[in-house]
Motif scaffolding. Structure first.
Motif, PDB file in Angstrom:
ATOM      1  N   ARG A 357       0.850  -1.190   0.000  1.00 20.56           N
ATOM      2  CA  ARG A 357       0.000   0.000   0.000  1.00 20.56           C
ATOM      3  C   ARG A 357       0.880   1.232   0.000  1.00 20.56           C
ATOM      4  O   ARG A 357       1.867   1.288   0.747  1.00 20.56           O
ATOM      5  CB  ARG A 357      -0.932   0.032   1.210  1.00 20.56           C
ATOM      6  CG  ARG A 357      -1.860   1.251   1.179  1.00 20.56           C
ATOM      7  CD  ARG A 357      -2.867   1.262   2.299  1.00 20.56           C
ATOM      8  NE  ARG A 357      -3.607   2.521   2.306  1.00 20.56           N
ATOM      9  CZ  ARG A 357      -4.503   2.860   3.218  1.00 20.56           C
ATOM     10  NH1 ARG A 357      -4.760   2.033   4.216  1.00 20.56           N
ATOM     11  NH2 ARG A 357      -5.132   4.017   3.165  1.00 20.56           N
ATOM     12  N   VAL A 358       0.519   2.190  -0.818  1.00 13.14           N
ATOM     13  CA  VAL A 358       1.310   3.411  -0.914  1.00 13.14           C
ATOM     14  C   VAL A 358       0.424   4.609  -0.617  1.00 13.14           C
ATOM     15  O   VAL A 358      -0.770   4.615  -0.935  1.00 13.14           O
ATOM     16  CB  VAL A 358       1.955   3.534  -2.314  1.00 13.14           C
ATOM     17  CG1 VAL A 358       0.916   3.786  -3.389  1.00 13.14           C
ATOM     18  CG2 VAL A 358       3.028   4.612  -2.335  1.00 13.14           C
ATOM     19  N   GLY A 359       0.973   5.627   0.050  1.00  9.86           N
ATOM     20  CA  GLY A 359       0.214   6.831   0.351  1.00  9.86           C
ATOM     21  C   GLY A 359       0.378   7.245   1.801  1.00  9.86           C
ATOM     22  O   GLY A 359       1.400   6.986   2.435  1.00  9.86           O
ATOM     23  N   LEU A 360      -0.686   7.854   2.344  1.00  9.43           N
ATOM     24  CA  LEU A 360      -0.654   8.372   3.714  1.00  9.43           C
ATOM     25  C   LEU A 360      -1.354   7.447   4.707  1.00  9.43           C
ATOM     26  O   LEU A 360      -1.368   7.736   5.910  1.00  9.43           O
ATOM     27  CB  LEU A 360      -1.293   9.763   3.763  1.00  9.43           C
ATOM     28  CG  LEU A 360      -0.506  10.864   3.037  1.00  9.43           C
ATOM     29  CD1 LEU A 360      -1.325  12.142   2.936  1.00  9.43           C
ATOM     30  CD2 LEU A 360       0.809  11.146   3.754  1.00  9.43           C
ATOM     31  N   HIS A 361      -1.974   6.385   4.225  1.00  6.53           N
ATOM     32  CA  HIS A 361      -2.549   5.350   5.090  1.00  6.53           C
ATOM     33  C   HIS A 361      -3.569   5.898   6.079  1.00  6.53           C
ATOM     34  O   HIS A 361      -3.695   5.392   7.206  1.00  6.53           O
ATOM     35  CB  HIS A 361      -1.432   4.599   5.830  1.00  6.53           C
ATOM     36  CG  HIS A 361      -0.287   4.253   4.933  1.00  6.53           C
ATOM     37  ND1 HIS A 361       0.911   4.939   4.950  1.00  6.53           N
ATOM     38  CD2 HIS A 361      -0.164   3.327   3.962  1.00  6.53           C
ATOM     39  CE1 HIS A 361       1.720   4.452   4.033  1.00  6.53           C
ATOM     40  NE2 HIS A 361       1.090   3.469   3.413  1.00  6.53           N
ATOM     41  N   CYS A 362      -4.304   6.945   5.668  1.00  4.01           N
ATOM     42  CA  CYS A 362      -5.327   7.574   6.522  1.00  4.01           C
ATOM     43  C   CYS A 362      -4.743   8.060   7.840  1.00  4.01           C
ATOM     44  O   CYS A 362      -5.447   8.132   8.850  1.00  4.01           O
ATOM     45  CB  CYS A 362      -6.491   6.620   6.803  1.00  4.01           C
ATOM     46  SG  CYS A 362      -7.370   6.066   5.336  1.00  4.01           S
ATOM     47  N   ALA A 363      -3.450   8.372   7.840  1.00  9.90           N
ATOM     48  CA  ALA A 363      -2.790   8.804   9.076  1.00  9.90           C
ATOM     49  C   ALA A 363      -1.846   9.970   8.794  1.00  9.90           C
ATOM     50  O   ALA A 363      -0.632   9.879   9.011  1.00  9.90           O
ATOM     51  CB  ALA A 363      -2.035   7.637   9.708  1.00  9.90           C
ATOM     52  N   PRO A 364      -2.371  11.117   8.328  1.00 14.35           N
ATOM     53  CA  PRO A 364      -1.490  12.246   8.013  1.00 14.35           C
ATOM     54  C   PRO A 364      -0.741  12.747   9.238  1.00 14.35           C
ATOM     55  O   PRO A 364       0.394  13.224   9.123  1.00 14.35           O
ATOM     56  CB  PRO A 364      -2.445  13.303   7.456  1.00 14.35           C
ATOM     57  CG  PRO A 364      -3.795  12.924   7.993  1.00 14.35           C
ATOM     58  CD  PRO A 364      -3.784  11.436   8.057  1.00 14.35           C
ATOM     59  N   SER A 365      -1.365  12.655  10.415  1.00 15.63           N
ATOM     60  CA  SER A 365      -0.689  13.103  11.634  1.00 15.63           C
ATOM     61  C   SER A 365       0.582  12.306  11.880  1.00 15.63           C
ATOM     62  O   SER A 365       1.625  12.865  12.245  1.00 15.63           O
ATOM     63  CB  SER A 365      -1.637  12.955  12.832  1.00 15.63           C
ATOM     64  OG  SER A 365      -1.001  13.312  14.034  1.00 15.63           O
ATOM     65  N   ALA A 366       0.504  10.987  11.677  1.00 14.83           N
ATOM     66  CA  ALA A 366       1.691  10.144  11.862  1.00 14.83           C
ATOM     67  C   ALA A 366       2.779  10.507  10.859  1.00 14.83           C
ATOM     68  O   ALA A 366       3.966  10.585  11.206  1.00 14.83           O
ATOM     69  CB  ALA A 366       1.312   8.675  11.736  1.00 14.83           C
TER      70      ALA A 366
END
Length: 411
Positions: A357-366
């Motif tokens: 999986r590539v991207g922000l993983h629904c966790a931009p804060s992390a």
């Protein structure tokens, strides 16, 4: 070429065969609702639901099966607790590695006069625990924390945080999306007030089923997020005042509960410690290979070998306790500076049949905490059914692709 699935942090695959069989058996041979019918199949379904509550309560060392509230998953559970507990003027402490399942409800609640403060981390994502006391306000009511980051795999010290919350009379809400089923969790020892979980990840169940396990007395403090029929107290238009009915309005996902029950049988037979040990060994094997690729950055992991996820045996007496080596669940997020991650993930799938999986993983804060925002990372997340051969094939494929992409980018 046999496909390799490395997106278990999103949803585990494959499932134990008995999971699909149990869902099919319910749909074909039972098919009824519960709490509504006075006939054989309805009673059979009710028994399975109650037994599943008992088994989940035993798995997490919870206080009472009636405190186990079924939901569609960890997101619904977090919304139920946060929106049912917090009131105007309340303040919340939250980790900096949170998934949007926590952050979006908190952002919504800001319009109702509820505020939050993120707990700072170091460059590895570990909380700066020495700052916790200073973040408290007179109106702080809760601490909400992911048990393990879905970006780096870092496991937060839940027992220590639970002890802190108990001393300061805060509600401790733990998001166990990444740990339930693969890391031992003891609700009593960790002093967790609301343990939110999903069934479709390490619990190895189907999508659309999860829940929250509440400490005694908390259910009565929560305002129901959804109201409606429960099959009980049907003479009243008010929600029942007892659990689980008070917080379980509407038709339940019974096929999901049957599948989750079958998954629990597999977990009980196999042993969570055995599952955790196997996943940790595979993760260390991959981590060792990835550290040999100079172009790669592994988010939230030191250059030296890290510890394996072993859960937490006991609470620390104080925040000043001797620091422990960080523990991780089987999640690795990678960056290859100068290389497009989406291209890397595409070629892994197209040429080597490797799902990532590539991207922000629904966790931009992390990702902000790790300095990987807004580009995100390529995530590889290992499950119990992966093999050493698959790990080696993945490392070889990444090494080949990164070398190839690096040459092309320099031309």
């Amino acid at each position: 070429m046999t496909p390799i699935y490395l997106d278990n942090a999103a949803t585990s695959f494959p499932k134990p065969p008995e999971v699909a069989e149990a869902v099919y058996d319910f749909m074909k041979n039972i098919g009824t609702n519960i709490n509504r019918g006075g006939y054989r199949n309805a009673y059979r379904a009710e028994n399975t639901v109650f037994e599943t509550r008992e088994r989940l309560c035993a798995l997490f060392r919870g206080p009472d099966p009636r405190n186990l509230i079924f939901s569609s998953g960890v997101t619904a559970s977090l919304n139920l607790v946060l929106k049912g507990f917090l009131k105007e003027g309340d303040h919340v402490l939250v980790s900096s590695l949170e998934h949007n399942a926590v952050m979006r409800p908190l952002m919504q609640l800001r319009s109702r006069g509820i505020s939050f403060t993120r707990i700072p981390t170091d460059s590895m994502g570990q909380m700066k625990l020495s700052l916790l006391e200073g973040l408290l306000r007179d109106n702080t009511r809760a601490l909400v924390c992911t048990h393990a980051s879905n970006v780096s795999g870092l496991i937060h010290p839940a027992a220590l945080l639970g002890n802190f919350c108990r001393r300061h009379k805060l509600l401790f809400v733990l998001d166990c999306a990444q740990t339930a089923g693969s890391v031992p969790i003891d609700m009593e020892k960790m002093q967790i007030d609301a343990l939110c979980f999903t069934g479709h990840k390490s619990l190895l169940g189907p999508q659309g089923i999860g829940g929250v396990l509440l400490r005694d007395g908390l259910g009565e403090e929560l305002s129901p997020l959804i109201s409606g029929g429960t099959g009980s107290r049907s003479d009243s238009e008010e929600m029942p005042d007892f659990l689980p009915d008070r917080l379980e309005a509407g038709t339940m996902n019974l096929p999901g509960i049957y599948g989750l029950s079958a998954a629990l049988s597999f977990l009980e037979r196999t042993g969570i410690e055995n599952i955790a040990g196997r996943e940790a060994a595979l993760t260390e094997r991959l981590l060792k290979r990835l550290r040999e690729i100079p172009a790669l950055r592994i988010l939230g992991h030191p250059d030296a070998p890290s510890s394996s996820p072993k859960g937490e045996d006991s609470a620390h007496d104080a925040l000043e306790a001797a620091p422990q080596a960080p523990a991780y669940c089987p999640v690795l997020s990678l960056q290859a500076p100068g290389l497009p991650l989406s291209e890397l993930a595409f070629r892994l799938d197209e040429r080597f049949h490797i799902s990532s999986r590539v991207g922000l993983h629904c966790a931009p804060s992390a990702h902000r905490a790790f300095g990987s925002f807004p580009e995100g990372s390529l995530r590889l997340s290992i499950g119990y059914f992966n093999t050493e051969e698959e790990i080696d094939r993945t490392a070889d494929a990444l090494q080949e692709l990164i070398l190839e992409l690096s040459r092309n980018s320099s031309v």
